[in-house]
Structures are given as C-alpha cells and as structure tokens.
Design a protein around this motif. Sequence first.
Motif, PDB file in Angstrom:
ATOM      1  N   ALA A 155      34.011  42.812  65.836  1.00 36.91           N
ATOM      2  CA  ALA A 155      33.180  43.009  64.635  1.00 36.91           C
ATOM      3  C   ALA A 155      31.713  43.119  65.038  1.00 36.91           C
ATOM      4  N   ALA A 156      30.998  43.993  64.352  1.00 39.41           N
ATOM      5  CA  ALA A 156      29.569  44.174  64.646  1.00 39.41           C
ATOM      6  C   ALA A 156      28.822  42.852  64.511  1.00 39.41           C
ATOM      7  N   GLY A 157      29.215  42.056  63.525  1.00 38.87           N
ATOM      8  CA  GLY A 157      28.533  40.787  63.292  1.00 38.87           C
ATOM      9  C   GLY A 157      28.649  39.838  64.478  1.00 38.87           C
ATOM     10  N   ASP A 158      29.805  39.872  65.140  1.00 37.76           N
ATOM     11  CA  ASP A 158      29.988  39.013  66.312  1.00 37.76           C
ATOM     12  C   ASP A 158      29.065  39.435  67.453  1.00 37.76           C
ATOM     13  N   LEU A 159      28.907  40.737  67.614  1.00 35.92           N
ATOM     14  CA  LEU A 159      28.018  41.235  68.668  1.00 35.92           C
ATOM     15  C   LEU A 159      26.564  40.938  68.328  1.00 35.92           C
ATOM     16  N   LEU A 160      26.237  41.053  67.051  1.00 40.36           N
ATOM     17  CA  LEU A 160      24.863  40.753  66.625  1.00 40.36           C
ATOM     18  C   LEU A 160      24.506  39.294  66.888  1.00 40.36           C
ATOM     19  N   ALA A 207      17.125  45.393  60.720  1.00 45.44           N
ATOM     20  CA  ALA A 207      17.857  46.153  61.741  1.00 45.44           C
ATOM     21  C   ALA A 207      19.279  45.620  61.877  1.00 45.44           C
ATOM     22  N   GLY A 208      19.406  44.306  61.809  1.00 43.90           N
ATOM     23  CA  GLY A 208      20.734  43.695  61.898  1.00 43.90           C
ATOM     24  C   GLY A 208      21.621  44.099  60.732  1.00 43.90           C
ATOM     25  N   GLU A 209      21.030  44.097  59.529  1.00 41.89           N
ATOM     26  CA  GLU A 209      21.808  44.527  58.347  1.00 41.89           C
ATOM     27  C   GLU A 209      22.264  45.973  58.502  1.00 41.89           C
ATOM     28  N   CYS A 210      21.365  46.797  58.987  1.00 48.41           N
ATOM     29  CA  CYS A 210      21.674  48.219  59.183  1.00 48.41           C
ATOM     30  C   CYS A 210      22.839  48.375  60.167  1.00 48.41           C
ATOM     31  N   LEU A 211      22.738  47.662  61.287  1.00 45.43           N
ATOM     32  CA  LEU A 211      23.779  47.802  62.310  1.00 45.43           C
ATOM     33  C   LEU A 211      25.111  47.239  61.851  1.00 45.43           C
ATOM     34  N   THR A 212      25.052  46.159  61.081  1.00 44.76           N
ATOM     35  CA  THR A 212      26.299  45.589  60.554  1.00 44.76           C
ATOM     36  C   THR A 212      27.009  46.626  59.686  1.00 44.76           C
ATOM     37  N   GLU A 213      26.194  47.386  58.966  1.00 48.76           N
ATOM     38  CA  GLU A 213      26.767  48.364  58.043  1.00 48.76           C
ATOM     39  C   GLU A 213      27.310  49.609  58.750  1.00 48.76           C
ATOM     40  N   ALA A 221      36.073  52.147  81.316  1.00 44.95           N
ATOM     41  CA  ALA A 221      36.002  51.655  79.930  1.00 44.95           C
ATOM     42  C   ALA A 221      34.975  52.480  79.174  1.00 44.95           C
ATOM     43  N   LEU A 222      35.385  52.987  78.061  1.00 44.84           N
ATOM     44  CA  LEU A 222      34.491  53.740  77.184  1.00 44.84           C
ATOM     45  C   LEU A 222      34.017  52.765  76.108  1.00 44.84           C
ATOM     46  N   VAL A 223      32.734  52.540  76.078  1.00 48.49           N
ATOM     47  CA  VAL A 223      32.145  51.502  75.229  1.00 48.49           C
ATOM     48  C   VAL A 223      31.175  52.187  74.261  1.00 48.49           C
ATOM     49  N   THR A 224      31.372  52.012  72.986  1.00 50.69           N
ATOM     50  CA  THR A 224      30.467  52.676  72.039  1.00 50.69           C
ATOM     51  C   THR A 224      30.250  51.833  70.791  1.00 50.69           C
ATOM     52  N   LEU A 225      29.048  51.957  70.248  1.00 53.00           N
ATOM     53  CA  LEU A 225      28.776  51.314  68.959  1.00 53.00           C
ATOM     54  C   LEU A 225      29.155  52.248  67.808  1.00 53.00           C
ATOM     55  N   GLY A 226      29.446  53.494  68.112  1.00 54.69           N
ATOM     56  CA  GLY A 226      30.042  54.397  67.124  1.00 54.69           C
ATOM     57  C   GLY A 226      29.162  54.800  65.950  1.00 54.69           C
ATOM     58  N   PHE A 227      27.872  54.947  66.201  1.00 53.50           N
ATOM     59  CA  PHE A 227      27.020  55.485  65.129  1.00 53.50           C
ATOM     60  C   PHE A 227      25.939  56.350  65.757  1.00 53.50           C
ATOM     61  N   ALA A 228      25.407  57.273  64.980  1.00 55.24           N
ATOM     62  CA  ALA A 228      24.328  58.135  65.467  1.00 55.24           C
ATOM     63  C   ALA A 228      22.995  57.523  65.077  1.00 55.24           C
ATOM     64  N   GLN A 229      22.008  57.661  65.965  1.00 55.16           N
ATOM     65  CA  GLN A 229      20.685  57.110  65.678  1.00 55.16           C
ATOM     66  C   GLN A 229      20.108  57.680  64.380  1.00 55.16           C
ATOM     67  N   GLU A 230      20.405  58.939  64.111  1.00 59.30           N
ATOM     68  CA  GLU A 230      19.888  59.570  62.891  1.00 59.30           C
ATOM     69  C   GLU A 230      20.401  58.839  61.645  1.00 59.30           C
ATOM     70  N   VAL A 233      12.900  48.744  66.437  1.00 62.32           N
ATOM     71  CA  VAL A 233      13.534  47.435  66.616  1.00 62.32           C
ATOM     72  C   VAL A 233      15.055  47.566  66.534  1.00 62.32           C
ATOM     73  N   GLN A 234      15.521  48.387  65.600  1.00 66.81           N
ATOM     74  CA  GLN A 234      16.974  48.623  65.476  1.00 66.81           C
ATOM     75  C   GLN A 234      17.558  49.179  66.772  1.00 66.81           C
ATOM     76  N   SER A 235      16.796  50.065  67.401  1.00 67.65           N
ATOM     77  CA  SER A 235      17.283  50.678  68.638  1.00 67.65           C
ATOM     78  C   SER A 235      17.357  49.631  69.757  1.00 67.65           C
ATOM     79  N   SER A 236      16.335  48.784  69.832  1.00 62.96           N
ATOM     80  CA  SER A 236      16.348  47.722  70.844  1.00 62.96           C
ATOM     81  C   SER A 236      17.495  46.748  70.595  1.00 62.96           C
ATOM     82  N   LEU A 237      17.717  46.457  69.320  1.00 60.04           N
ATOM     83  CA  LEU A 237      18.807  45.544  68.972  1.00 60.04           C
ATOM     84  C   LEU A 237      20.163  46.182  69.301  1.00 60.04           C
ATOM     85  N   ALA A 238      20.268  47.473  69.061  1.00 59.08           N
ATOM     86  CA  ALA A 238      21.515  48.175  69.381  1.00 59.08           C
ATOM     87  C   ALA A 238      21.767  48.179  70.885  1.00 59.08           C
TER      88      ALA A 238
END
Lengths: 213, 258
Positions: B22-27, B61-67, B128-137, B152-157
């Motif tokens: 889950a994204a939240g666990d990584l955050l 940024a965290g809320e954005c990435l969670t979503e 291993a192919l590792v991805t957060l699965g979203f586009a920066q745009e 900040v979102q990019s650094s957090l990602a």
Amino acid sequence: MLTEEEKDRLFEAICDGDRETVVELVTKARDGGEDLGDLLKDTMIPAMSEVGDQFSAGEIFVPEMLVAARAMQGGIDIIEPILAQTDHEPLARVCIGSVKGDLHDIGKNLVVMMLKGAGFEVEDLGVDVSNEDFAAAARRGNQVICLSALLTTTKPQMARVITHLRDEGVSARVVIGGAVITQDYADRIGADAFGEDAPGAVKAVKRALGLAN
Amino acid sequence: MRSGWRTEGDGALPVAPRLTPAAGDLLAVAVPRLRRQRQVAQLLTRGGRGAEALESWIGLAGECLTEIARPQVLHLPLAAQPCGGAVRLGVGPITAGPLIAGPITAGPLIADPALAAGVAAGGQVHAALVTLGFAQEQAFARLGRDYAIHHVQSSLADEMLFALARTADRALLARHPGWGLHRIAVRTQEGCDGAPAWDAAQVQALLSLFAGGNPGVELTEAGFFRPLHSLLTLAVLRPDRVRASRPGPRTSGQTGGD
C-alpha cells in the motif's frame, strides 16, 4: 501606498518565504493604488535576486528557495492580472522544457520559478519536448528557449535541438542547463548561454538577451 | 506490509511474484526519511513561516501520492548462461546451478565480474521491476500545478521508490534465508564525454523479459523510465553470504534506515 518600512517587510517576507505577509502587503499596495509594476521591479524582484544569490553562495538550499519562490508567486498572482490590463511588458518571453527523451522536471521547475520571480513571462513546455515543439514555441514569440537535461544520455539531444532550430531559421536565443552540463559543452554545441543552477539560469537568460554581462 | 506475494497466473511469465504494498505503508517510511534529509531538516528545524509551508507541502504531497500511486514490484528470476567472461540472461528454466540446459529467450549479455562470479558460485539472478505507477504530470495536475509542492512531491516519491525497492529486496531475501544479495550495475563506458552511464540498450533488453507481466513501464529512447518513478534492479542471490562486521557507532549527521 506602502511605506518604506512596509516595502522592507515585503522584501524580507519574500526572502523568508512568508507568503502570508507577502499576500497581505501586496494586497494593501493594490488597494492603496500603488504602482504595482514599480513594486515588482524595485522590491519584489530584488528580493528574489537576493534569494538566488544566497543560493548560489551556498547560504541557503533548495527548500528555502522553494518557499521564497512560492511566497513571491503569492504576490505575483495578485499583481499579474492588474498589470495585464496595462501596457506593462515582461522582461522577456521565455520558454523552457526538458529535451526529448528526458522525463525529469525538478531542475526545470526550479528555473521556471526563478525566471518568474525575475520578471520573465515563462511558457513551460514540460518534459520530453520534441525539437519541433521547441521551434513552434519560438514562433509563438518566445525570445529565449531554455533546454534542460539531467543526465549524460540526454545531453546530445540538446545539440540536436539547436541544430534543428538553426535549420528552421529560428533566431531565438538558446540557454542550456542541467546537472551534467558545462560551459564548455554549451560552447561546443552553440548555445548562447549556460546556467549552472536555477539562479544561474536567470543570469544566463539575461546574458543571452544582452540584459546583463 | 498489508500485501504479500502473488504469483502470475496468466502464463505470461514462468515465475513472477508480484508485490503490491500500500502507498500509505511506503509513505510511513518515506516521510521521515524526507524530513531527515539535511536541507529539509535544516529548514524544518529553523521554524517560522518557511518551515510551516514546507510541513504543509509534505502533507499535501503525501495525500497526492496516497491517491495516485500504484506501487508494485514484479520479480523475475532469470536464467543465466555464462558466455566467456560475461553472462547471457534470459527467461528460461531456472536451476540452482550455474549452467542452464536448453535455449533461453534472448536477453542481454552482461559483462560484470560480480555477476559472472555469482553465477559461477551457484547464485540465482533476479531482476525486479519496481514502480510507483503514476506519471509526474498526474501529480502536477493533482497539486494544482504548484511548482513548489510538486518539487516536494517528487522528492517524497523518490523516497517512496527507494522504500519500495528495499521492500522488494527484503521480500526476496525472506524467500532465501541466509543468502546474500549482490547488486549488478548495468553500465557502459560509452556515455557522453566518456563518463560512465547505464547501458540503455541492455536495460531495454532486460525490461523486455518482463513481457506481458510488465505493468506499463517503458524506456524513452534516452533510457529513462516512464513512469519516472520506476526502477529495474538486477541482482545475484548467492548462498555463500559473508556475514558483515558490526557497523560502527552512528555519527549525529547520519540518517538512519527504516
């Protein structure tokens, strides 16, 4: 009208990243009939220039520059619509993008913020921008084209963009920057100027336009 | 992590366990690490409006990435065929030994002494192919095209991606207790100005081995991953792990692990 003390506070608020105070003082200036073009030119842009100098001198880092730029933007957001109704001209029109194949936008975005803070009108072309799109942006009236590339693998693409622009007869100035770019490389590929960091990019754009030495 | 291993069932890959934390666990790992970054910590410690702003951006940024983040790891055990001083990698029957019987799907030829030695010692090669699965745009739009928060979102990602990669390593090692994992860099010396760079062609060849299991990660012609916050790791698992010595005491400036 803002008092000199209030203008000093505005200057400090931008440097400190205090957006709330910036918005408060610029709103007061607007409501009091202040010449907002002068306020921008004489107080706000010098504040961002100071932030850039502090960054280049290693006295502050990216987070401080970010909060300052965003505080500045809070003021610009108030000023811009009003200046748009007058004959006020931006310092110049600049477009910027990460070259084809490069998806990184962090450095480019810092440059966008600093260019806006310096009084330029900036068109952000985004990432992975084709040679044709850079040329089209120049034809839309952008006087400077800024190219960003993060790594060695996309560095050669900058040379291809410049060749394409010259082949197309585009006379806009070209400024390049990015983590692996050097002045020597800029000279070799025929760029008009090179910016070593975000504040440096602002100076490079000014040099390319003959606005600074 | 709430999610565990899942094995592909569509026959696209021979053995391809997929990890979908889950994204939240990584955050929960990424946010403290971002806060500990020297430049970030310096501003936060100083306090004031700038620090307040940065704090709020980290939250946004965290809320954005969670979503928008869809983190996943796809593990691919690779057949490894010694070939001179190099190793030919590909999809094929996996054995515990260094030699693979029969043909393997054409994959990259990697000339790396550590890889060759690992395979010779009976190691297993894993990508291993590792991805957060979203586009920066997507993130930029979600953040109202605010450059500062997007930064900040990019650094957090970045921190999230590294946390995901570490999670992937731990999951792999958990399946091979007592084994050691040695990373292989897919590099070329033919970068611009002779500087070392990763070998985009070899990375592309590795990426193609994931075939239908690939969750949409691709390379640009310059060798950048799209989506940006993606990694492809290559490692050799060796049963002869040498125990590391006890690390020395931490200095005050060091950042801790997770």
